[in-house]
Design a protein around this motif. Structure first.
Motif, PDB file in Angstrom:
ATOM      1  N   PHE A 199       0.827  -1.214   0.000  1.00 12.93           N
ATOM      2  CA  PHE A 199       0.000   0.000   0.000  1.00 12.93           C
ATOM      3  C   PHE A 199       0.858   1.260   0.000  1.00 12.93           C
ATOM      4  CE2 PHE A 199      -2.420  -3.403   2.162  1.00 12.93           C
ATOM      5  CZ  PHE A 199      -3.344  -3.613   1.153  1.00 12.93           C
ATOM      6  N   VAL A 200       1.719   1.312  -1.009  1.00 17.71           N
ATOM      7  CA  VAL A 200       2.553   2.496  -1.209  1.00 17.71           C
ATOM      8  C   VAL A 200       2.221   3.097  -2.572  1.00 17.71           C
ATOM      9  CG1 VAL A 200       4.459   1.741   0.250  1.00 17.71           C
ATOM     10  CG2 VAL A 200       4.417   1.043  -2.144  1.00 17.71           C
ATOM     11  N   SER A 201       2.461   4.396  -2.717  1.00 13.36           N
ATOM     12  CA  SER A 201       2.199   5.084  -3.986  1.00 13.36           C
ATOM     13  C   SER A 201       2.956   4.405  -5.119  1.00 13.36           C
ATOM     14  CB  SER A 201       2.619   6.557  -3.889  1.00 13.36           C
ATOM     15  OG  SER A 201       1.547   7.330  -3.424  1.00 13.36           O
ATOM     16  N   GLY A 202       2.287   4.208  -6.230  1.00 12.86           N
ATOM     17  CA  GLY A 202       2.905   3.597  -7.397  1.00 12.86           C
ATOM     18  C   GLY A 202       2.696   2.097  -7.478  1.00 12.86           C
ATOM     19  N   GLU A 203       2.242   1.500  -6.402  1.00 13.41           N
ATOM     20  CA  GLU A 203       2.000   0.054  -6.401  1.00 13.41           C
ATOM     21  C   GLU A 203       0.812  -0.274  -7.310  1.00 13.41           C
ATOM     22  OE1 GLU A 203       1.254  -1.400  -2.476  1.00 13.41           O
ATOM     23  OE2 GLU A 203       1.656  -3.486  -3.034  1.00 13.41           O
ATOM     24  N   ASN A 204       0.926  -1.400  -8.019  1.00 15.12           N
ATOM     25  CA  ASN A 204      -0.139  -1.796  -8.944  1.00 15.12           C
ATOM     26  C   ASN A 204      -1.131  -2.758  -8.302  1.00 15.12           C
ATOM     27  OD1 ASN A 204       0.243  -0.565 -11.546  1.00 15.12           O
ATOM     28  ND2 ASN A 204       2.170  -1.692 -11.660  1.00 15.12           N
ATOM     29  N   PHE A 205      -2.398  -2.534  -8.621  1.00 15.31           N
ATOM     30  CA  PHE A 205      -3.455  -3.454  -8.202  1.00 15.31           C
ATOM     31  C   PHE A 205      -4.256  -3.834  -9.434  1.00 15.31           C
ATOM     32  CE2 PHE A 205      -2.145  -1.356  -4.435  1.00 15.31           C
ATOM     33  CZ  PHE A 205      -2.250  -2.325  -3.452  1.00 15.31           C
ATOM     34  N   SER A 206      -4.611  -5.077  -9.513  1.00 14.24           N
ATOM     35  CA  SER A 206      -5.283  -5.570 -10.711  1.00 14.24           C
ATOM     36  C   SER A 206      -6.787  -5.717 -10.493  1.00 14.24           C
ATOM     37  CB  SER A 206      -4.677  -6.930 -11.091  1.00 14.24           C
ATOM     38  OG  SER A 206      -5.391  -7.489 -12.168  1.00 14.24           O
ATOM     39  N   TYR A 207      -7.536  -5.195 -11.461  1.00 17.35           N
ATOM     40  CA  TYR A 207      -8.979  -5.450 -11.506  1.00 17.35           C
ATOM     41  C   TYR A 207      -9.289  -5.989 -12.895  1.00 17.35           C
ATOM     42  CZ  TYR A 207     -14.044  -4.826 -11.450  1.00 17.35           C
ATOM     43  OH  TYR A 207     -15.397  -5.045 -11.519  1.00 17.35           O
ATOM     44  N   LEU A 208      -9.798  -7.196 -12.961  1.00 20.50           N
ATOM     45  CA  LEU A 208     -10.092  -7.886 -14.221  1.00 20.50           C
ATOM     46  C   LEU A 208      -8.889  -7.871 -15.165  1.00 20.50           C
ATOM     47  CD1 LEU A 208     -13.789  -6.697 -14.726  1.00 20.50           C
ATOM     48  CD2 LEU A 208     -12.976  -8.889 -13.795  1.00 20.50           C
ATOM     49  N   GLY A 209      -7.715  -8.094 -14.587  1.00 23.10           N
ATOM     50  CA  GLY A 209      -6.498  -8.237 -15.381  1.00 23.10           C
ATOM     51  C   GLY A 209      -5.842  -6.928 -15.785  1.00 23.10           C
ATOM     52  N   GLN A 210      -6.476  -5.791 -15.473  1.00 23.22           N
ATOM     53  CA  GLN A 210      -5.899  -4.482 -15.790  1.00 23.22           C
ATOM     54  C   GLN A 210      -5.202  -3.941 -14.548  1.00 23.22           C
ATOM     55  OE1 GLN A 210      -6.335  -2.886 -18.983  1.00 23.22           O
ATOM     56  NE2 GLN A 210      -7.085  -4.958 -19.451  1.00 23.22           N
ATOM     57  N   ASN A 211      -4.014  -3.368 -14.761  1.00 25.07           N
ATOM     58  CA  ASN A 211      -3.281  -2.792 -13.637  1.00 25.07           C
ATOM     59  C   ASN A 211      -3.637  -1.334 -13.416  1.00 25.07           C
ATOM     60  OD1 ASN A 211      -1.732  -4.813 -12.446  1.00 25.07           O
ATOM     61  ND2 ASN A 211      -0.262  -4.762 -14.145  1.00 25.07           N
ATOM     62  N   TYR A 212      -3.856  -1.011 -12.163  1.00 29.42           N
ATOM     63  CA  TYR A 212      -4.141   0.377 -11.795  1.00 29.42           C
ATOM     64  C   TYR A 212      -3.212   0.759 -10.653  1.00 29.42           C
ATOM     65  CZ  TYR A 212      -8.344  -0.507 -14.510  1.00 29.42           C
ATOM     66  OH  TYR A 212      -9.203  -0.845 -15.514  1.00 29.42           O
ATOM     67  N   LEU A 231     -11.726 -11.416  -8.889  1.00 24.64           N
ATOM     68  CA  LEU A 231     -11.892 -10.183  -9.672  1.00 24.64           C
ATOM     69  C   LEU A 231     -10.567  -9.542 -10.069  1.00 24.64           C
ATOM     70  CD1 LEU A 231     -14.894  -8.963  -7.604  1.00 24.64           C
ATOM     71  CD2 LEU A 231     -14.961  -9.330 -10.080  1.00 24.64           C
ATOM     72  N   GLN A 232      -9.457 -10.068  -9.536  1.00 24.44           N
ATOM     73  CA  GLN A 232      -8.142  -9.564  -9.954  1.00 24.44           C
ATOM     74  C   GLN A 232      -7.718 -10.184 -11.289  1.00 24.44           C
ATOM     75  OE1 GLN A 232      -5.388  -9.267  -6.158  1.00 24.44           O
ATOM     76  NE2 GLN A 232      -6.813 -10.957  -5.879  1.00 24.44           N
ATOM     77  N   LEU A 233      -8.314 -11.304 -11.645  1.00 25.42           N
ATOM     78  CA  LEU A 233      -7.895 -12.056 -12.829  1.00 25.42           C
ATOM     79  C   LEU A 233      -8.480 -11.479 -14.121  1.00 25.42           C
ATOM     80  CD1 LEU A 233      -8.366 -15.714 -11.509  1.00 25.42           C
ATOM     81  CD2 LEU A 233      -6.261 -14.372 -11.571  1.00 25.42           C
ATOM     82  N   PRO A 234      -7.812 -11.743 -15.260  1.00 26.10           N
ATOM     83  CA  PRO A 234      -8.356 -11.302 -16.547  1.00 26.10           C
ATOM     84  C   PRO A 234      -9.721 -11.943 -16.822  1.00 26.10           C
ATOM     85  CG  PRO A 234      -6.094 -12.071 -16.794  1.00 26.10           C
ATOM     86  CD  PRO A 234      -6.512 -12.415 -15.405  1.00 26.10           C
ATOM     87  N   VAL A 235     -10.524 -11.239 -17.595  1.00 22.76           N
ATOM     88  CA  VAL A 235     -11.899 -11.656 -17.873  1.00 22.76           C
ATOM     89  C   VAL A 235     -11.980 -13.098 -18.387  1.00 22.76           C
ATOM     90  CG1 VAL A 235     -13.905 -11.199 -19.346  1.00 22.76           C
ATOM     91  CG2 VAL A 235     -12.702  -9.296 -18.254  1.00 22.76           C
ATOM     92  N   ARG A 236     -11.071 -13.488 -19.285  1.00 17.94           N
ATOM     93  CA  ARG A 236     -11.178 -14.832 -19.861  1.00 17.94           C
ATOM     94  C   ARG A 236     -11.008 -15.919 -18.806  1.00 17.94           C
ATOM     95  NH1 ARG A 236      -6.067 -16.855 -21.731  1.00 17.94           N
ATOM     96  NH2 ARG A 236      -4.485 -15.729 -20.578  1.00 17.94           N
ATOM     97  N   LEU A 237     -10.185 -15.639 -17.790  1.00 15.21           N
ATOM     98  CA  LEU A 237     -10.007 -16.619 -16.711  1.00 15.21           C
ATOM     99  C   LEU A 237     -11.211 -16.624 -15.767  1.00 15.21           C
ATOM    100  CD1 LEU A 237      -6.199 -16.254 -15.817  1.00 15.21           C
ATOM    101  CD2 LEU A 237      -7.304 -17.695 -17.526  1.00 15.21           C
ATOM    102  N   VAL A 238     -11.755 -15.434 -15.535  1.00 14.04           N
ATOM    103  CA  VAL A 238     -12.971 -15.351 -14.710  1.00 14.04           C
ATOM    104  C   VAL A 238     -14.106 -16.093 -15.420  1.00 14.04           C
ATOM    105  CG1 VAL A 238     -14.629 -13.818 -13.575  1.00 14.04           C
ATOM    106  CG2 VAL A 238     -12.237 -13.113 -13.770  1.00 14.04           C
TER     107      VAL A 238
END
Ligand SMILES: [Zn+2]
Length: 179
Positions: free
Chosen positions: A15-28, A116-123
């Motif tokens: 939980f530091v600035s710049g860290e990536n979190f994935s929602y449906l395989g997209q990094n934010y 919900l972190q995984l890409p749509v095709r895997l979900v």
């Protein structure tokens, strides 16, 4: 449906600035801010976490994934139900231990919010798997035949879930224990 075959998780969220979190395989990317109206906000581009909410960040993310993903999973399940010919009475998104999804009584399908972190095709594979369970409770020949009709690419997706799934999981096995 278990996720026991996943490789050990590579990292735990800091939980530091710049860290990536994935929602449906997209990094934010995450940004930490000092003054915020809400503990965790997502603007479609970044996650914004209030500095004083960092100690409870996992709880806020979990809440966000469930709130945001519930509607999406509902719609996706309804869309994929046209392929399986089975209909879920309703879906629930929650902690499911080591399971990605589960088929409950009375047509209720359960999904692990970490999915919900995984890409749509895997979900999609997990959704179709549980939808078929509504009709075929066991992993019988009939079960896999029904999977094959609904999702001809299923073998590839099943393998990808096993070999590739872990790299999308910021909230994985370690997070499970700390919640
Ligand atoms: Zn199964």
């Amino acid at each position: 449906m278990r996720k026991e075959t996943l490789a050990p998780k590579a990292r735990a969220p800091e939980f530091v600035s710049g860290e990536n979190f994935s929602y449906l395989g997209q990094n934010y990317r995450l940004r930490i801010i000092r003054d915020a109206a809400e503990p965790l906000h997502f603007d479609g581009d970044h996650f914004w976490l209030a500095e004083d909410a960092r100690s409870e960040a996992e709880v806020h993310f979990r809440r966000w994934y469930i709130r945001t993903g519930r509607g999406w999973l509902s719609e996706r399940t309804a869309a994929l139900a046209r392929r399986t010919g089975t209909v879920a009475a309703r879906i629930e998104v929650r902690d499911l231990g080591f399971h990605w999804g589960a088929c409950g009584k009375n047509g209720v399908l359960f999904f692990n919010w970490r999915l919900l972190q995984l890409p749509v095709r895997l979900v999609d594979y997990v959704i179709v798997h549980e939808l078929v369970h509504l009709q075929e409770p066991h992993h019988s020949r009939e079960f896999w035949q029904a999977i094959d009709r609904a999702l001809p690419m299923w073998r590839q997706l099943k393998d990808a879930l096993r070999s590739d799934g872990a790299r999308f999981l910021v909230f994985g096995m370690d997070a499970l224990r700390s919640l």
